[in-house]
Design an enzyme around this catalytic site. Structure first.
Site, short mmCIF file in Angstrom:
data_model
loop_
_atom_site.label_atom_id
_atom_site.label_comp_id
_atom_site.label_asym_id
_atom_site.label_seq_id
_atom_site.Cartn_x
_atom_site.Cartn_y
_atom_site.Cartn_z
N TRP A 197 109.46 22.80 -0.95
CA TRP A 197 109.13 23.32 0.39
C TRP A 197 110.29 23.01 1.32
CZ3 TRP A 197 105.12 26.36 -0.01
CH2 TRP A 197 104.67 27.01 1.16
N ASP A 198 110.18 23.39 2.58
CA ASP A 198 111.35 23.15 3.44
C ASP A 198 111.43 21.70 3.92
OD1 ASP A 198 109.36 23.36 5.34
OD2 ASP A 198 110.29 24.99 6.47
N TRP A 199 110.48 20.87 3.49
CA TRP A 199 110.57 19.42 3.73
C TRP A 199 110.38 18.63 2.46
CZ3 TRP A 199 106.01 19.07 1.64
CH2 TRP A 199 105.01 20.02 1.96
N ASN A 463 97.68 29.50 5.36
CA ASN A 463 98.74 29.18 6.31
C ASN A 463 99.76 30.31 6.38
OD1 ASN A 463 100.56 27.23 7.90
ND2 ASN A 463 101.88 27.82 6.19
N GLU A 464 99.79 30.98 7.50
CA GLU A 464 100.85 31.93 7.86
C GLU A 464 100.91 33.20 7.02
OE1 GLU A 464 104.50 29.63 8.16
OE2 GLU A 464 103.92 28.89 10.12
N GLU A 561 101.10 24.64 15.61
CA GLU A 561 102.35 24.18 14.97
C GLU A 561 103.52 24.37 15.92
OE1 GLU A 561 103.71 25.59 11.21
OE2 GLU A 561 101.77 25.32 10.24
C1 BMA Z 1 105.41 26.00 9.24
C2 BMA Z 1 104.56 25.37 8.21
C3 BMA Z 1 105.30 25.04 7.00
C4 BMA Z 1 106.71 24.64 7.27
C5 BMA Z 1 106.98 24.43 8.73
C6 BMA Z 1 108.38 24.13 9.05
O1 BMA Z 1 105.18 27.17 9.71
O2 BMA Z 1 103.40 26.08 8.00
O3 BMA Z 1 105.24 26.09 6.10
O4 BMA Z 1 107.05 23.54 6.54
O5 BMA Z 1 106.62 25.56 9.41
O6 BMA Z 1 109.23 25.17 8.71
#
Ligand code: BMA
Length: 910
Positions: A197-199, A463-464, A561
């Site tokens: 993932w991005d983290w 999510n998204e 978020e």
């Molecule tokens: C969001 C989350 C994750 C992601 C984060 C940072 O929209 O739902 O998918 O890690 O942004 O990019």
């Protein structure tokens, strides 16, 4: 038959205990413990714990090092490409074998596997989020039994499923390169973040991540159990719906079911026929209206009382079949989406027990790549940290896992609300029959497991994914769009929403996050613009625009978020690095960064307001000009390396904390007003609470539990009562925010300081203003020019403001806050504060006396690898002395602590 009672803890029910009587009672045998594990050609063979996973076993047996060390995520890819086998041998008692039904219960299988008993196939698995139950009585032997679970590599399995789905692509095929991950995760029902993932890293694991047991019985087995309190507003009365899934060997007529809640003097007796096979039974217990029901409240608004429910089930001839003791909490939840006067959109807020609630919190991700290593202690520590930061909600984000029972139990007890996503994130998903079948069972089981928790206030299907479709992240050609829209509705509406409606009518359901809620539904579940601030919730990220400029933030109804990255601290990085990695330009620093341009974005955002040392053009010259000074309790310890990652980590934490503070304050102060139809904001959940490993991320808590500066800031910016300041058209405005119920009469005290002077040069006091409970109201407005002109020789560059709320008796309400009139990099008069610290106290509570010679922004106390929390940190020092408390997780002497303690402030970095 003697009345030998047994007690069985069934954690998956969230109930206190289930018991029965010998003879009629099921027999349970755990198969947890040491198993054997080997790879496909048996070149690797080792003992492995169940519950557990392959990576953990390999590490425990010394086959691999810490998977989080340096580049091991790449080095250990082979583990996820292998097919692994777990096997165990066990003996069962005669008594168990004599039972009518013997079941093999696998609480969690990660993921694609075939299960064999004594060489015969008992079933297949394809979903880590499901419990699997297989009948095995015909396969059991008198002597030794061999149970084997053959796992297919999750990477290969996902690729196979993708290949089989030949009609059309289901994007994305692969994650972005910067994530160094694996492809086709959307084809496997496994933590979506496990393929990177991005983290977080790519560690597609395999294993039996939850327990394995045998369950044998002659008559009935209670498979699942849940309660749901229903409120009837007309009669102001409660009914408790008690649901049970029962597996019966034969038809049983006139079974007697007794429900008993002694504290509420509520009893009910029911007679029912229990049919052969698995079926659901529901009973409604009307709660005695003569008793006042104590309600469960989110933290800050009341207590979390519960009642005990005793369920007894007896056969027609009066023999006890089983009984259940369960906790029952009463609370109502509504999601209010109503027209707003002077706005074209709809409101979007939660009402708990009839009271509107501003959601304050963050987003929860998996606490470890290897879930078997997540202990209840890890979870409790994180949840406790959320509570200490004045949060009242966490969103269990849809790319991870449905959390352990310990998570939801603790949330119930703490009063922490949970926004529960289903585990689908940032992708399209297939809707073939196999996929839907396994997802339906997953969703069904999770609803049953979680619905008795009052903390869970909303289900959200993904999510998204609405945003991904609406704004076409995956470049789906126009002519194919209807195909994906149809799949979207099939999965989230026809299946998930329908199941929720059937099994839990008490909670609101959202099809996605972000979503426009009711408006999205109107538009066929995918809104034209799911980010529309007039509806639903919003995700908003902007890394390079000035985060101090509140005009750039969407005035959303609810912000679920938003956030900024930072690097973790040295103590957290040390176990996974070599000295040469701790440089901003190291291979390691870019390897750990999984978000495209993440390090550059942090740098750019930091450079807007902070000096990057010795540089007139900090952005381009950063790598040549970094340095770090660290002042320790033992004297000056100057560490000068232009590319030191510690310096970068420090400044990124300051930037992150300040950015999220400003954005959160903006959302909180937008609670009561509308501007151009936008506002009435009722929630702020920043991205993200915790970390999965030691790397740069949006988290406020580092892997291992250490609080970043952001988390200390959250304690204040989420405080129930808070003054916030901002500028608009040359005016300084201060709002008072209160999440408490009573109306308060408060003044704001504003002190003007020079950067060069620890004594205020002016102090102003506002008229007193009524701050209604649950509101944000302006309490102070003054032209900045007038304010500065009236306060001896002040300019934007030379002065700053500090302010707090107090009542007529001078009692302070909420924390003090401050407002910078210029960027710290432009501040005139900032002096080296020469901060010194002295430690006293005892091993459980260490007191740090901080002494400063000058105004010091962002004073950061770092206890190195001594785990624990400071009472305050990252603070603006506007006095010569301040005492901060440190609570170590383990007893720590004053000497040990002093040795580890360092103190830094922004001025030290210049
Ligand atoms: C969001 C989350 C994750 C992601 C984060 C940072 O929209 O739902 O998918 O890690 O942004 O990019």
């Amino acid at each position: 038959m003697g009345a030998r009672a047994f007690v069985l803890l069934l954690s998956s029910f969230g109930v206190l205990k289930v018991s029965g009587q010998f003879g009629l009672a099921p027999l349970v045998q755990s198969l947890d413990g040491e198993w054997k594990l080997w790879n496909s050609n048996k070149s690797v063979s080792l003992p492995a714990q169940v519950p557990g996973c392959v990576h953990t076993a390999l590490q425990q047996q010394g086959f691999i090092k810490d998977p989080y060390f340096r580049y091991n995520d790449l080095l250990y890819e082979w583990i996820s490409l292998e097919n692994w086998t777990y096997a165990t041998m066990f003996v069962v008692s005669k008594e168990m074998r004599s039972k009518q039904k013997v079941l093999l219960v696998l609480e969690g299988v990660d993921t694609a596997a075939s299960v064999w008993l004594n060489g015969e196939s008992v079933g297949q698995t394809d979903n880590m989020f499901r419990q699997y139950v297989f009948p095995i009585q015909d396969l059991l032997k008198d002597e030794k039994n061999v149970l084997r679970v053959d796992f297919l590599s999750p990477i290969l399995y996902a690729a196979q499923r993708r290949k089989a789905h030949s009609a059309y692509a289901v994007p994305p095929e692969c994650p972005p390169d910067v994530q160094k991950g694996q492809c086709h995760v959307n084809f496997i029902r496994k933590a979506q973040s496990s393929f990177s993932w991005d983290w977080g890293p790519s560690f597609p694991g395999a294993g039996l991540w939850k327990g394995v047991r045998l369950h044998a019985f002659d008559l009935v087995r209670l498979d699942r159990f849940a309660t749901l309190p229903l409120y009837d507003a007309n009669g102001s009365s409660w009914t408790l719906v008690v649901d049970a899934l029962v597996d019966a060997v034969q038809l049983m007529n006139a079974v007697q079911v007794t429900l008993d809640m002694p504290e509420l003097q509520s009893h009910g007796t029911f007679s029912t026929n229990i049919h052969q096979g698995n079926a659901k039974y529901s009973f409604a217990l009307r709660i005695n209206t003569g008793r006042k029901v104590k309600l469960w409240w989110p933290i800050g608004l009341g207590g979390q009382p519960f009642y005990r429910l005793l369920v007894t089930v007896c056969s027609q001839d009066g023999k006890k079949l089983f009984s259940v003791h369960s906790k029952v909490y009463f609370r109502r939840v509504e999601l209010v989406q109503e027209p707003i006067v002077s706005s074209t959109g709809l409101s979007f807020y939660f009402r708990i027990n009839g009271k509107p609630i501003f959601l304050k919190g963050s987003n929860w991700i998996p606490a470890h790549s290897f879930q078997d290593q997540v202990t209840p202690t890890t979870i409790l520590n994180l949840l406790q940290s959320a509570v200490e930061a004045n949060m009242n909600i966490l969103r269990v984000w849809g790319g991870g896992v449905y959390e352990l029972d310990a998570f939801y139990d603790a949330c119930d007890e703490l009063g922490l609300m949970v926004w529960q996503d289903f585990m689908f994130a940032c992708a399209m998903y297939p809707t073939d029959n196999d996929f839907l079948r396994t997802v339906r069972e997953e969703v069904y089981q999770q609803i049953w497991r979680l619905k008795l928790h009052p903390s869970v206030i909303v289900w959200s299907a993904n999510n998204e994914n609405e945003a991904a479709l609406a704004t076409n992240w995956f470049n789906i050609p126009g002519w194919q769009r209807t195909l994906y829209l149809k799949d979207y509705v099939t999965l989230y509406v026809d299946n998930i929403k329908a199941l929720i409606k059937q099994e839990d009518p008490t909670r609101p359901f959202l099809v996605s996050s972000p979503t426009n809620g009711a408006e999205s539904e109107q538009e066929g579940y995918v809104a034209n613009n799911p980010y529309d601030p007039r509806y639903g919730d919003t995700h908003f990220y902007s890394y390079e625009t000035d985060c101090w400029d509140w005009r750039t933030f969407p005035r959303a109804r609810l912000a679920s978020e938003y956030g900024f990255q930072s690097w973790p601290s040295l103590a957290t990085l040390l176990p996974v690095t070599m000295p040469e990695d701790l440089r901003f330009d190291s291979l390691f620093a870019s390897h750990r960064q999984h978000h495209l341009d993440g390090n550059q974005q942090m740098l750019k955002q930091s450079s807007i307001h902070y000096h990057l040392p010795n540089s007139s053009n900090p952005y381009t010259r950063f790598t040549h000009t970094l340095y770090l000074t660290q002042r320790t309790s033992g004297g000056l310890d100057i560490h000068r390396d232009p590319r030191d990652l510690r310096m970068f980590s420090g400044i990124s934490k300051v930037m992150q904390a300040q950015c999220v503070k400003i954005q959160t304050e903006f959302y909180r102060r937008s609670r009561s007003e509308l501007q151009g139809g936008l506002g009435h904001t009722m929630g702020a959940l920043y991205w993200q609470l915790n970390d999965i490993w030691q790397g740069p991320s949006w988290s406020s808590i580092e892997f291992g539990g250490k609080w970043k500066m952001l988390h200390y800031f959250a304690v204040d910016f989420f405080a129930d009562i808070l003054p916030v300041a901002f500028e608009d058209n040359g005016d300084l405005l201060i709002y008072a925010i209160s999440d408490l119920s009573p109306d308060l009469k408060l003044n704001v005290m504003v002190s003007v300081y020079k950067w060069s002077n620890l004594d205020p040069i002016c102090t102003l006091r506002s008229e007193s203003t009524v701050v209604p409970g649950g509101s944000a109201v302006p309490v102070f407005k003054r032209s900045i020019d007038v304010l500065l002109a009236g306060c001896g020789n002040c300019s934007r560059q030379s002065c700053l403001l500090s302010f707090h709320l107090e009542d007529k008796d001078g009692t302070q309400y909420g924390p003090a806050n401050h407002h910078f009139l210029c960027s710290p990099k432009d501040a005139v008069g900032l002096l080296l504060p020469n901060i010194t610290v002295k430690v006293r106290g005892d091993e459980t509570e260490l007191l740090v006396d901080v002494h400063s010679q000058a105004v010091a922004p962002f004073v950061w106390l770092d206890a190195g690898n001594v785990e624990g929390r400071f009472s305050r940190n990252g603070f603006l020092m506007l006095s010569r002395n301040k005492t901060v408390t440190f609570h170590p997780d383990r007893n720590t002497s004053v000497a040990q602590f002093s040795l580890a303690l360092t103190v830094t402030s922004l001025s030290d970095l210049y």
